[in-house]
Design a protein around this motif. Structure first.
Motif, PDB file in Angstrom:
ATOM      1  N   ARG A 109      14.805 -23.832 107.825  1.00 58.45           N
ATOM      2  CA  ARG A 109      14.952 -24.359 106.463  1.00 58.45           C
ATOM      3  C   ARG A 109      16.401 -24.724 106.175  1.00 58.45           C
ATOM      4  NH1 ARG A 109      10.692 -20.343 103.336  1.00 58.45           N
ATOM      5  NH2 ARG A 109       8.842 -21.485 104.013  1.00 58.45           N
ATOM      6  N   LEU A 110      17.323 -23.894 106.638  1.00 60.15           N
ATOM      7  CA  LEU A 110      18.742 -24.209 106.465  1.00 60.15           C
ATOM      8  C   LEU A 110      19.122 -25.475 107.219  1.00 60.15           C
ATOM      9  CD1 LEU A 110      20.491 -20.726 106.669  1.00 60.15           C
ATOM     10  CD2 LEU A 110      20.457 -22.295 104.713  1.00 60.15           C
ATOM     11  N   LEU A 111      18.634 -25.605 108.446  1.00 56.33           N
ATOM     12  CA  LEU A 111      18.946 -26.787 109.251  1.00 56.33           C
ATOM     13  C   LEU A 111      18.404 -28.059 108.602  1.00 56.33           C
ATOM     14  CD1 LEU A 111      18.302 -25.411 112.852  1.00 56.33           C
ATOM     15  CD2 LEU A 111      20.501 -26.158 111.898  1.00 56.33           C
ATOM     16  N   LEU A 169      19.193 -33.066 105.506  1.00 64.29           N
ATOM     17  CA  LEU A 169      18.931 -33.929 104.349  1.00 64.29           C
ATOM     18  C   LEU A 169      20.191 -34.105 103.497  1.00 64.29           C
ATOM     19  CD1 LEU A 169      15.427 -32.559 103.331  1.00 64.29           C
ATOM     20  CD2 LEU A 169      15.920 -34.785 104.358  1.00 64.29           C
ATOM     21  N   SER A 170      20.995 -33.053 103.389  1.00 65.23           N
ATOM     22  CA  SER A 170      22.237 -33.132 102.603  1.00 65.23           C
ATOM     23  C   SER A 170      23.227 -34.121 103.202  1.00 65.23           C
ATOM     24  CB  SER A 170      22.912 -31.758 102.536  1.00 65.23           C
ATOM     25  OG  SER A 170      22.105 -30.844 101.867  1.00 65.23           O
ATOM     26  N   ASP A 171      23.207 -34.237 104.506  1.00 61.27           N
ATOM     27  CA  ASP A 171      24.141 -35.131 105.198  1.00 61.27           C
ATOM     28  C   ASP A 171      23.702 -36.598 105.167  1.00 61.27           C
ATOM     29  OD1 ASP A 171      25.710 -32.951 105.801  1.00 61.27           O
ATOM     30  OD2 ASP A 171      24.947 -32.734 107.853  1.00 61.27           O
ATOM     31  N   LYS A 172      22.455 -36.858 104.798  1.00 62.84           N
ATOM     32  CA  LYS A 172      21.926 -38.225 104.811  1.00 62.84           C
ATOM     33  C   LYS A 172      22.265 -38.957 103.523  1.00 62.84           C
ATOM     34  CE  LYS A 172      20.173 -38.037 108.772  1.00 62.84           C
ATOM     35  NZ  LYS A 172      20.809 -38.756 109.833  1.00 62.84           N
ATOM     36  N   MET A 178      29.258 -24.461 103.659  1.00 56.10           N
ATOM     37  CA  MET A 178      27.989 -25.092 103.289  1.00 56.10           C
ATOM     38  C   MET A 178      26.814 -24.143 103.507  1.00 56.10           C
ATOM     39  SD  MET A 178      26.068 -27.564 102.335  1.00 56.10           S
ATOM     40  CE  MET A 178      24.506 -28.326 102.599  1.00 56.10           C
ATOM     41  N   ASP A 179      26.826 -23.402 104.641  1.00 54.55           N
ATOM     42  CA  ASP A 179      25.680 -22.555 104.950  1.00 54.55           C
ATOM     43  C   ASP A 179      25.433 -21.486 103.891  1.00 54.55           C
ATOM     44  OD1 ASP A 179      25.090 -23.987 107.191  1.00 54.55           O
ATOM     45  OD2 ASP A 179      26.032 -22.595 108.590  1.00 54.55           O
ATOM     46  N   GLU A 180      26.531 -20.857 103.429  1.00 52.00           N
ATOM     47  CA  GLU A 180      26.373 -19.820 102.420  1.00 52.00           C
ATOM     48  C   GLU A 180      25.892 -20.417 101.097  1.00 52.00           C
ATOM     49  OE1 GLU A 180      29.167 -16.624 100.149  1.00 52.00           O
ATOM     50  OE2 GLU A 180      29.448 -16.829 102.331  1.00 52.00           O
ATOM     51  N   ARG A 181      26.448 -21.558 100.725  1.00 47.23           N
ATOM     52  CA  ARG A 181      25.996 -22.231  99.494  1.00 47.23           C
ATOM     53  C   ARG A 181      24.561 -22.702  99.640  1.00 47.23           C
ATOM     54  NH1 ARG A 181      30.459 -26.503  98.034  1.00 47.23           N
ATOM     55  NH2 ARG A 181      30.425 -26.595 100.274  1.00 47.23           N
ATOM     56  N   ALA A 182      24.202 -23.191 100.829  1.00 46.08           N
ATOM     57  CA  ALA A 182      22.825 -23.633 101.075  1.00 46.08           C
ATOM     58  C   ALA A 182      21.868 -22.455 100.967  1.00 46.08           C
ATOM     59  CB  ALA A 182      22.715 -24.298 102.440  1.00 46.08           C
ATOM     60  N   GLU A 183      22.258 -21.321 101.536  1.00 56.12           N
ATOM     61  CA  GLU A 183      21.420 -20.122 101.440  1.00 56.12           C
ATOM     62  C   GLU A 183      21.227 -19.720  99.986  1.00 56.12           C
ATOM     63  OE1 GLU A 183      22.143 -16.647 103.917  1.00 56.12           O
ATOM     64  OE2 GLU A 183      23.160 -17.951 105.369  1.00 56.12           O
ATOM     65  N   GLN A 184      22.317 -19.685  99.225  1.00 59.68           N
ATOM     66  CA  GLN A 184      22.239 -19.316  97.813  1.00 59.68           C
ATOM     67  C   GLN A 184      21.365 -20.299  97.035  1.00 59.68           C
ATOM     68  OE1 GLN A 184      26.378 -19.172  96.734  1.00 59.68           O
ATOM     69  NE2 GLN A 184      26.621 -17.058  97.402  1.00 59.68           N
TER      70      GLN A 184
END
Length: 138
Positions: free
Chosen positions: A20-22, A27-30, A1-7
């Motif tokens: 920003r990643l956190l 928000l993605s988990d909600k 998820m982190d790498e995709r979130a960064e991209q």
């Protein structure tokens, strides 16, 4: 998820930071829309101004949208994939449960195009259905 979130953030021309990643992951988990205070309570050690600026940046870059559900507290939710927040195409209905006080995006239910009288220009449309959600009505 982190790498995709960064991209994903980079694709929106947002400088990637740990906060920003956190917040994006939060928000993605909600499954429901969240208020700024919900975010603050989840990141107690974070500066309130940083959280607010992050949400505003996400809003400007069309990663999140603001929801006025009539409670007097603005809530935020991630935009669906491909959303450009175009009034005629992307806006959807929101549902606010009067029992559990949660607000959900009903993205599959788009707000129909509304023809305004000549000279009127719409800048935002917000449609909130209020009632009892499926979890509370069981």
């Amino acid at each position: 998820m982190d790498e995709r979130a960064e991209q994903f953030l980079e694709s929106k021309h947002i400088r990637v930071t740990a906060m920003r990643l956190l917040i994006f992951k939060f928000l993605s988990d909600k499954k429901t829309a969240v208020a700024l205070t919900d975010i603050e309570n989840s990141f107690e050690k974070a500066d309130r101004t940083t959280l607010y600026r992050t949400i505003k940046t996400f809003e400007e870059k069309r990663i999140v949208h603001q929801i006025d559900d009539g409670t007097g507290i603005v809530k935020y939710a991630l935009c669906e994939k491909g959303c450009k927040c175009i009034i005629e195409k992307d806006l959807h209905v929101h549902f606010h449960c009067n029992q559990c006080d949660k607000t959900l995006c009903l993205t599959e239910h788009k707000i129909p195009h509304i023809r305004l009288p000549e000279g009127y220009v719409s800048e935002n449309i917000n449609l909130v259905v209020k009632g009892i959600c499926n979890k509370c009505s069981d």
